[in-house]
Design a protein around this motif. Structure first.
Motif, PDB file in Angstrom:
ATOM      1  N   GLU A  30       0.813  -1.224   0.000  1.00 30.17           N
ATOM      2  CA  GLU A  30       0.000   0.000   0.000  1.00 30.17           C
ATOM      3  C   GLU A  30       0.845   1.273   0.000  1.00 30.17           C
ATOM      4  O   GLU A  30       0.550   2.194  -0.767  1.00 30.17           O
ATOM      5  N   PRO A  31       1.902   1.354   0.815  1.00 29.42           N
ATOM      6  CA  PRO A  31       2.744   2.551   0.733  1.00 29.42           C
ATOM      7  C   PRO A  31       3.374   2.728  -0.656  1.00 29.42           C
ATOM      8  O   PRO A  31       3.486   3.852  -1.151  1.00 29.42           O
ATOM      9  N   SER A  32       3.760   1.640  -1.296  1.00 28.90           N
ATOM     10  CA  SER A  32       4.330   1.736  -2.642  1.00 28.90           C
ATOM     11  C   SER A  32       3.288   2.232  -3.630  1.00 28.90           C
ATOM     12  O   SER A  32       3.580   3.077  -4.489  1.00 28.90           O
ATOM     13  N   ARG A  33       2.073   1.739  -3.516  1.00 30.15           N
ATOM     14  CA  ARG A  33       0.996   2.178  -4.408  1.00 30.15           C
ATOM     15  C   ARG A  33       0.695   3.668  -4.242  1.00 30.15           C
ATOM     16  O   ARG A  33       0.236   4.316  -5.172  1.00 30.15           O
ATOM     17  N   ALA A  34       0.955   4.198  -3.061  1.00 31.00           N
ATOM     18  CA  ALA A  34       0.681   5.615  -2.786  1.00 31.00           C
ATOM     19  C   ALA A  34       1.802   6.540  -3.273  1.00 31.00           C
ATOM     20  O   ALA A  34       1.622   7.753  -3.275  1.00 31.00           O
ATOM     21  N   GLU A  35       2.919   5.976  -3.694  1.00 28.94           N
ATOM     22  CA  GLU A  35       4.041   6.796  -4.138  1.00 28.94           C
ATOM     23  C   GLU A  35       3.730   7.470  -5.472  1.00 28.94           C
ATOM     24  O   GLU A  35       3.004   6.922  -6.312  1.00 28.94           O
ATOM     25  N   ALA A  36       4.298   8.641  -5.653  1.00 29.88           N
ATOM     26  CA  ALA A  36       4.168   9.356  -6.924  1.00 29.88           C
ATOM     27  C   ALA A  36       4.698   8.475  -8.045  1.00 29.88           C
ATOM     28  O   ALA A  36       5.761   7.859  -7.917  1.00 29.88           O
ATOM     29  N   GLY A  37       3.945   8.368  -9.123  1.00 37.49           N
ATOM     30  CA  GLY A  37       4.379   7.629 -10.299  1.00 37.49           C
ATOM     31  C   GLY A  37       4.054   6.158 -10.301  1.00 37.49           C
ATOM     32  O   GLY A  37       4.290   5.477 -11.299  1.00 37.49           O
ATOM     33  N   CYS A  38       3.505   5.620  -9.210  1.00 33.48           N
ATOM     34  CA  CYS A  38       3.148   4.200  -9.183  1.00 33.48           C
ATOM     35  C   CYS A  38       1.819   4.004  -9.917  1.00 33.48           C
ATOM     36  O   CYS A  38       0.800   4.571  -9.530  1.00 33.48           O
ATOM     37  N   ILE A  39       1.842   3.206 -10.963  1.00 35.10           N
ATOM     38  CA  ILE A  39       0.648   2.897 -11.739  1.00 35.10           C
ATOM     39  C   ILE A  39       0.061   1.565 -11.278  1.00 35.10           C
ATOM     40  O   ILE A  39      -1.130   1.441 -11.047  1.00 35.10           O
ATOM     41  N   GLU A  40       0.906   0.561 -11.182  1.00 33.05           N
ATOM     42  CA  GLU A  40       0.506  -0.778 -10.721  1.00 33.05           C
ATOM     43  C   GLU A  40       1.590  -1.301  -9.783  1.00 33.05           C
ATOM     44  O   GLU A  40       2.784  -1.104 -10.044  1.00 33.05           O
ATOM     45  N   TYR A  41       1.174  -1.974  -8.704  1.00 27.07           N
ATOM     46  CA  TYR A  41       2.125  -2.621  -7.804  1.00 27.07           C
ATOM     47  C   TYR A  41       1.391  -3.811  -7.211  1.00 27.07           C
ATOM     48  O   TYR A  41       0.461  -3.648  -6.422  1.00 27.07           O
ATOM     49  N   HIS A  42       1.796  -4.990  -7.648  1.00 27.98           N
ATOM     50  CA  HIS A  42       1.129  -6.212  -7.186  1.00 27.98           C
ATOM     51  C   HIS A  42       2.167  -7.201  -6.688  1.00 27.98           C
ATOM     52  O   HIS A  42       3.200  -7.407  -7.322  1.00 27.98           O
ATOM     53  N   MET A  43       1.875  -7.809  -5.568  1.00 30.75           N
ATOM     54  CA  MET A  43       2.703  -8.862  -4.990  1.00 30.75           C
ATOM     55  C   MET A  43       1.884 -10.145  -5.069  1.00 30.75           C
ATOM     56  O   MET A  43       0.745 -10.206  -4.568  1.00 30.75           O
ATOM     57  N   LEU A  44       2.462 -11.171  -5.671  1.00 36.41           N
ATOM     58  CA  LEU A  44       1.771 -12.432  -5.894  1.00 36.41           C
ATOM     59  C   LEU A  44       2.613 -13.575  -5.336  1.00 36.41           C
ATOM     60  O   LEU A  44       3.837 -13.478  -5.265  1.00 36.41           O
TER      61      LEU A  44
END
Length: 105
Positions: A30-44
């Protein structure tokens, strides 16, 4: 869409470190997703191999990813990554051929 910077990362984690790795990076999503420039961030996590984690990330630019990678917690992990991994990250750059699901109306 080629100006976006995306990749798929495979992390082969030591069995005894898998739950610790999942908790550590699960807290970063969630913190990564909130960063400027983050479009997609998924951990699988692979269902057949629970020691294989896959990250799907798309950033607005390489510069945005560089800023993310330079954050103290990311630099700290990168320096200690082999404490968790059986081999170094496998990173595959990708080209986005479809619109991000995060940007759909």
């Amino acid at each position: 869409m080629s100006e976006l910077h995306g990749f798929i990362l495979h992390a082969h984690v030591k069995a005894e470190k898998a739950d610790e790795f999942a908790a550590l990076f699960g807290a970063y999503v969630e913190p990564s997703r909130a960063e400027a420039g983050c479009i997609e961030y998924h951990m699988l996590r692979d269902r057949e191999d629970p020691n294989l984690f896959v990250f799907f990330e798309v950033w607005q630019s390489r510069e945005h990813l560089d800023i993310h990678s330079a954050l103290p917690h990311m630099r700290r992990f990168h320096a200690q990554r082999m404490d968790y991994l059986t081999r170094d990250f496998e990173i595959r750059p990708i080209e986005m051929l479809s619109q991000s699901s995060a940007q759909r109306d």
